[in-house]
Design an enzyme around this catalytic site. Structure first.
Site, mmCIF file in Angstrom:
data_model
loop_
_atom_site.group_PDB
_atom_site.id
_atom_site.type_symbol
_atom_site.label_atom_id
_atom_site.label_comp_id
_atom_site.label_asym_id
_atom_site.label_seq_id
_atom_site.Cartn_x
_atom_site.Cartn_y
_atom_site.Cartn_z
ATOM 1 N N ASN B 22 0.856 -1.194 0.000
ATOM 2 C CA ASN B 22 0.000 0.000 0.000
ATOM 3 C C ASN B 22 0.887 1.237 0.000
ATOM 4 O O ASN B 22 1.772 1.373 0.856
ATOM 5 C CB ASN B 22 -0.907 0.001 1.239
ATOM 6 C CG ASN B 22 -1.837 1.213 1.259
ATOM 7 O OD1 ASN B 22 -1.399 2.339 1.452
ATOM 8 N ND2 ASN B 22 -3.113 0.976 1.060
ATOM 9 N N SER B 45 -5.054 -0.095 -3.113
ATOM 10 C CA SER B 45 -5.504 1.247 -2.805
ATOM 11 C C SER B 45 -6.686 1.097 -1.849
ATOM 12 O O SER B 45 -7.642 0.373 -2.148
ATOM 13 C CB SER B 45 -5.920 1.964 -4.082
ATOM 14 O OG SER B 45 -6.039 3.350 -3.824
ATOM 15 N N GLU B 46 -6.602 1.743 -0.677
ATOM 16 C CA GLU B 46 -7.551 1.401 0.386
ATOM 17 C C GLU B 46 -8.983 1.858 0.126
ATOM 18 O O GLU B 46 -9.886 1.488 0.867
ATOM 19 C CB GLU B 46 -7.043 1.919 1.744
ATOM 20 C CG GLU B 46 -6.986 3.431 1.904
ATOM 21 C CD GLU B 46 -5.643 4.018 1.490
ATOM 22 O OE1 GLU B 46 -4.935 3.387 0.692
ATOM 23 O OE2 GLU B 46 -5.314 5.124 1.969
ATOM 24 N N ASN B 47 -9.197 2.637 -0.947
ATOM 25 C CA ASN B 47 -10.580 2.943 -1.290
ATOM 26 C C ASN B 47 -11.262 1.768 -2.006
ATOM 27 O O ASN B 47 -12.454 1.839 -2.273
ATOM 28 C CB ASN B 47 -10.669 4.219 -2.148
ATOM 29 C CG ASN B 47 -9.840 4.129 -3.400
ATOM 30 O OD1 ASN B 47 -8.716 3.662 -3.383
ATOM 31 N ND2 ASN B 47 -10.400 4.565 -4.514
ATOM 32 N N SER B 87 -11.655 -3.858 2.292
ATOM 33 C CA SER B 87 -10.355 -3.230 2.091
ATOM 34 C C SER B 87 -9.588 -3.130 3.412
ATOM 35 O O SER B 87 -8.407 -3.484 3.488
ATOM 36 C CB SER B 87 -10.554 -1.833 1.497
ATOM 37 O OG SER B 87 -9.310 -1.245 1.243
#
Lengths: 247, 218
Positions: B22, B45-47, B87
């Site tokens: 990340n 991507s944490e979204n 996520s």
């Protein structure tokens, strides 16, 4: 709750049990009252319920508590509600990119609870799964932990975070059917399916609305049982915050 | 002394083959440009995306496909998209091998501050508090000193914390530094042309120097 001769709770029940389709955003948000707590889907401006935000703006609803990962930008998304001072409190994880928001926050006009993004997601999830709370290591040892219960599991500390309690969840999906089944697209999914499960009343606006049976049951992200009202949105702008391209 | 690209280039050497990584906003995003040949990495991507690809060509821009920095991106073959709980589920269940992020301050026991300057700037923590609480390995990419010329490597952070005892390694324009398990900044490498004196002067916290300190190979 009574309005005139109608019992609103009874109407909600009829709407959700018999017929979820509403004509437009104005009809979908008609009973959102001043002081309501709303969950609004989206990450940045990606996957936000544009039509419902506009309808709430036009309706004049105020004193709102908004649970949303971000607060939009100055002239789009939740930023539109902030500009007209309709928001009493924001619960978010990241609020950069919005000057008016920062001004209201630093001047104390706006109450803001900043929480870790995962905690925001898990508190939605907990509400949607009927769980009163969850444990997370995010925020241990920081000011986020202030006043919260914590517990050690396997030598590591976790914070107890409670499920959200929202009057309305307002989400945006790519496709939906009149039974309320929803499919999201790419990273516009984000918080939308979690919030859809978590609202007492869930309103879904979709880009394309179809009859039941058209969507493949195996591809449904949110089963219709979670969705109380649905309509096909109009004129999606889908504004891009940081258009970045390669040559 | 390194520029931002140099810091990214040095951090790229830390990225191991067949890992999930990340990248935070800023210098960390640049790391993807300098991965070594044969290093197979999947960026999260944490979204809500695994398998983040390059920025799109102008004709392929999709407003529904963005990264956590809200930039338009593409998805690589084999990518998957998911909701925010999943996520952060993969983050907290330690499926992410490496987190690279920026910081305003790091302390000698590995505390990090990067989300708030009281009374001045409040942008929020986004996913940073989750990432630092659960990543297996955390590398901080940052400038050694702030714009006022003050060291960002401190005995104790002054700003509100993002996480405690979590940073493992720091790469700045001057040096590569590890956090000693018992506390202290262990000098590992010097940036090209940078002296130990320069690093000492720019480090407010306890700097530990064991033996000869090699210059970075980029």
């Amino acid at each position: 709750m009574k309005r005139g001769n109608f019992d609103i709770d009874f109407i909600h029940q009829i709407i959700s049990m018999i017929y979820k389709l509403v004509t437009d955003a104005a009809a979908a948000v008609a009973d959102i009252t001043d002081g309501s707590t709303l969950m609004l889907g989206g990450f940045g401006l990606c996957g936000i319920p544009e039509n419902c935000i506009q309808a709430i703006l036009e309706k004049g609803t105020t004193n709102l508590t908004c649970i949303s990962n971000n607060a939009g930008v100055d002239d789009f998304g939740i930023g539109l509600l902030l500009q007209q001072k309709r928001v009493k409190k924001m619960i978010s994880s990241y609020v950069g990119e919005n000057e008016e928001f920062e001004r209201q926050l630093l001047s104390g006009e706006l109450e803001v609870e900043l929480i870790p993004q995962g905690t925001l997601a898990f508190r939605c999830m907990a509400a949607g799964y009927g769980m009163p709370a969850i444990y997370t290591p995010a925020g241990v040892g920081t000011e986020v932990a202030t006043g919260k219960e914590s517990r050690i599991f396997d030598g590591k500390e976790y914070l107890l975070e409670t499920a959200f309690n929202a009057d309305f969840a307002i989400v945006k999906a790519w496709k939906g059917d009149t039974d309320g089944n929803l499919i999201f697209k790419s990273t516009a999914r984000n918080f939308n399916p979690l919030m859809a499960m978590a609202g007492k009343i869930t309103i879904a606006e979709v880009e394309e609305l179809v009859e039941p049976g058209i969507l493949d049951p195996d591809q449904i992200h949110t089963p219709g049982i979670y969705v109380h009202r649905i309509f096909e949105g109009k004129n999606y702008e889908k504004r891009i915050e940081k258009r970045t391209t390669s040559k | 002394m390194l520029d931002k690209e140099g810091i990214a280039k040095r951090i790229a050497k830390e990225v191991k083959n067949n890992t999930y990584v990340n990248l935070g906003i800023g210098i960390p995003t640049l790391v993807a440009n300098y991965l070594h040949e044969g290093i197979n990495v999947c960026f999260q991507s944490e979204n809500g995306l695994l398998g983040v690809g390059h920025f799109p060509k102008e004709y392929a821009v999709d407003p529904d496909m963005i990264n956590a920095g809200k930039q338009t991106i593409t998805a690589l073959p084999g990518a998957s998209s998911f909701d925010s709980a999943m996520s952060f589920g993969m983050i907290h269940s330690k499926k992410i091998d490496l987190t690279i992020l920026g910081a305003m301050e790091v302390s000698e026991n590995g505390d990090i501050a990067n989300w708030k300057i009281p009374g001045k700037m409040v942008k929020g923590m986004g996913g940073a508090m989750d990432l630092v609480a659960s990543a297996k390995h955390i590398i901080v990419a940052m400038q050694h000193v702030n714009k006022a010329g003050e060291s960002k490597l401190l005995a104790k952070c002054d700003l509100p914390l993002t996480g405690k005892n979590c940073v493992k390694r720091i790469v700045t324009e001057l040096a590569v530094i590890d956090i000693a398990p018992e506390g202290g900044f262990v000098l590992i490498e010097r940036a090209p042309g940078v002296s130990i004196e320069q690093i000492k002067n720019a480090t407010a916290g306890k700097l530990l120097i064991h033996g000869d300190i090699p210059e970075m190979a980029l």
